[in-house]
Design a protein around this motif. Sequence first.
Motif, short mmCIF file in Angstrom:
data_model
loop_
_atom_site.label_atom_id
_atom_site.label_comp_id
_atom_site.label_asym_id
_atom_site.label_seq_id
_atom_site.Cartn_x
_atom_site.Cartn_y
_atom_site.Cartn_z
N MET A 33 33.80 43.60 29.21
CA MET A 33 32.71 44.30 29.89
C MET A 33 31.69 44.74 28.84
O MET A 33 32.00 44.88 27.67
CB MET A 33 33.26 45.56 30.56
N HIS B 180 36.33 48.71 43.44
CA HIS B 180 35.67 47.59 42.75
C HIS B 180 35.84 47.66 41.24
O HIS B 180 36.16 46.67 40.58
CB HIS B 180 34.17 47.56 43.07
N HIS C 274 37.25 44.92 38.73
CA HIS C 274 36.38 44.35 37.68
C HIS C 274 37.13 44.35 36.35
O HIS C 274 37.13 43.36 35.61
CB HIS C 274 35.11 45.19 37.51
N THR D 166 38.32 41.12 34.01
CA THR D 166 37.79 40.86 32.66
C THR D 166 38.89 40.97 31.62
O THR D 166 38.91 40.19 30.67
CB THR D 166 36.63 41.82 32.31
N SER E 257 28.57 36.19 42.17
CA SER E 257 28.61 37.51 42.81
C SER E 257 28.20 37.42 44.27
O SER E 257 27.45 36.52 44.66
CB SER E 257 27.63 38.46 42.11
N ALA F 85 29.21 44.80 45.10
CA ALA F 85 29.48 44.04 43.87
C ALA F 85 28.34 43.08 43.53
O ALA F 85 28.45 42.33 42.56
CB ALA F 85 30.79 43.28 43.99
N GLY G 42 27.72 43.45 40.05
CA GLY G 42 28.82 43.19 39.12
C GLY G 42 28.32 42.77 37.75
O GLY G 42 28.98 43.03 36.73
N TYR H 246 28.23 44.85 34.56
CA TYR H 246 29.46 45.17 33.82
C TYR H 246 30.10 43.96 33.15
O TYR H 246 30.53 44.03 32.02
CB TYR H 246 30.48 45.82 34.78
N TRP H 247 30.18 42.83 33.91
CA TRP H 247 30.91 41.67 33.40
C TRP H 247 30.14 40.98 32.29
O TRP H 247 29.01 40.53 32.51
CB TRP H 247 31.11 40.64 34.52
N TYR I 100 33.52 36.10 43.70
CA TYR I 100 33.90 37.49 43.97
C TYR I 100 33.22 37.90 45.27
O TYR I 100 31.99 37.90 45.36
CB TYR I 100 33.45 38.36 42.80
#
Lengths: 471, 349
Positions: A9, A31, A35, A39, A55, A60, A63, A66-67, A98
């Motif tokens: 992340m 979520h 996540h 990861t 995504s 999300a 998302g 973060y990812w 996702y």
Amino acid sequence: MSTKRTVGMFESFDRSGRATRSSHYCAGCGHGILHKLITEALVELGLQDRTVVVSPIGCAVFGYYYWDVGNIGAAHGRAPAVATAVSRTIPQAVVVAYQGDGDLAAIGFNCAVQAANRGERMVTFMVNNCTYGMTGGQMSPTSLLGQRTLTSPQGREAATEGHPLRVAELFNQLQAPVYIARCSVADTKRIFQTKQIVRKALELQRDGKGYAYVEVLSPCPTAMGLDALASARFTAEQMEQVFPLGVIRDHSTQAVPLPPPAPACSVPDFFARYRDRDFPAPVEDATYTERRMIVAGSGGQGILVLGLCLIEAGALAQRFVTWYPTYGPEQRGGFASCALVIGGRTIGSPHVEHPDILVCLTRPMLERFLPLVKPGGVVFCDTMILGPDAPSRPDVRIVAVPATELAAANGSSRAANTVMLTALLHTRVTGLPEEAILHARDATLRKKPSLIALNRHVFDAGLAWCRQNLP
Amino acid sequence: MVRLMKGNEAVVAGALYAGCDAFFGYPITPASEIAHAAAEWLPAVGRVFIQAECETASINMVYGAGAAGKLAMTATSGPGMSLMQEGLSYMAGTGIPGVVVNIQRAGPALGNVYTEQADYNQAVKGGGHGSYHAMVLAPASVQELCDGTMRAFALAFQYRTPVIVLSDAAQGQMTESMRLPVVEHDRPAGVAAWAVQGTAASRGNLHTSIFLDVDVLEGINRDLQRKYAAMQVEAAAEEYRIDDAEVVFLAYGTSSRIARTAVDQLRATGVRAGLFRPLTLFPFPREALCRLADRKLVVVEMSCGQFREDVIGQFAAGIRKVPEVQLVHRMGGVLVSVDAVAEAARKLV
């Protein structure tokens, strides 16, 4: 002092537009936990660089804040289609779709079930929180009976709103999926089980073994109208009664990766070897008068083939050509006709409104097209469709040829089109050289070479008849 | 190599010479032969063919492959095109290249499978939600279906935009002689900078179209409009016997071929007719059109006047003066007749 760093992340969620360490998810939402589990597993398996996350629409959608992996946002419900395309065109990619329960089980259910049924090389994580979180808490396909939402204010009723849709069990009816599991992030014990399942699904992707579906029960305190603890309790107690946890299918030991594709040839080589023949380029020739023709009859009479034969002959003679057939329901209804134009320069309209030449093998087609023939035009028809009550026109030349009779007498009534070709050749109405027509006569049978000898026999008989009977 | 090829097959030939990596499609008359050829030809040269579950899936597969920097396309007709509008908006909004061939059929609704040009506004004006355009090419022959599809890929990647090849049933179904391209195009340059390809180098790449900050989204909209202004250099038209023409037909695609025959017939009887034919519909060849403001103008089209309306708009935007523009049109799958086109010109001279 050290805190455990979440791997895979971003350190700071700058993509949100703010340099922040706090997520956009509500307190108690599942979520973020999922996540992290994804990861962590990606990094542990060494897959971070290879991963493409697709995504959803839903909370999300962000998302990508973060990812730290390649990310593509999909339209609502379309993550499986997007993921399919990435998976097929980038064989080394580890592809993750996702999705949420509204995204997958409602608007995108067809895409999801079809991708699963094709056994795409991807993993789908479906976060099931029984609601549409991002839009504020409407009923979703997985909402429980009696669950009050913004669009089921009295509670979901089976009689009018149906029962909760159990996607994992539905997917378990399919042949292709390699791995199907349902897990939960409602508490620590469940999170540890989920970690194992997530890792397993991603291992399958690392090894290219096929489609995995992982459904993750997850609390949504905001939409459920509960605090964090109560919503986790709802997830563990209420939801699991309808959506039991467990590994539903695991074919991972039997599954094998797809073999590498066979070596392919280059595009120019492919077309050089393809079944079609080469023609000389057309040349401008002001001395050649453009011929506009219609060939008409019914299905099985070789109408379209006769038309193709004529444009092949035209192309061989370096004329500009165009062939425009009937198609669709009309063709399936038994009518067959084609319009063709052979000219000495670029052809304008491909549509033949007033043919110079009409070839007709059935009475209905004669009735339809005879009135359209240009004054002074020539009409070739099968003798058997003429009679005292046949339509006629004094200003066109009608050439009757016993095409079906001659063809039948010489081996096949289906070769009446070939007899008509001899009449066109004999009368020289097309202005095409004989050798081009003879060449095309055989060439249009290249997919059925066994018929060439018979066809030539009919052709010779037809030509003999024409020489004897036509001026 | 000169071949006799059906228009629908020529699309796939052009795509392959462009370097097309993947075709995603769903059957629909009169476009199905494109999928038939793609299903046979793409795997033979090591490319991907998938029969999608619906047109919505097709366009989203194009979006996915495009996001991965791959050359992807789909082909469809009216109802399928309508289903693809959401995906086209996403492609435009996200800057994903891809090619969509529309073999137009007659509408609205189920309509029939014969030739119409009534998807003009849908293709040229955006079609989906938001202020966007796809680039729109207007072929008129089998050769141009091949060449146009090939060029569509180059333009799609140059501008990172969806490109629509706006053809029709007549072109798709007809067979003509066609010169195959000689070599396969080089792969588009610069893709690594933005494509998501499952590699270390592309790990930081992201495609999203959600921007909650209104100022950011307004900026993205302004960038899009600047991109469309820059595309104007791609606008092109073909002029036929136009120099001394008293009457000029304005037509694109199959209609332009009917008008071309009418030009020749009129010339043969002493009427000075000509044809102006846009090769691109978005961007529109506005400057070239506006040079015709002093001629007698007749739009020929197979829709209710959608193209004429655009022509009038182009004059208004280009020279702030709108000349009289006659309309000859048919709908419902009826081709405009050469006679009707010629008659309209005779009435004007």
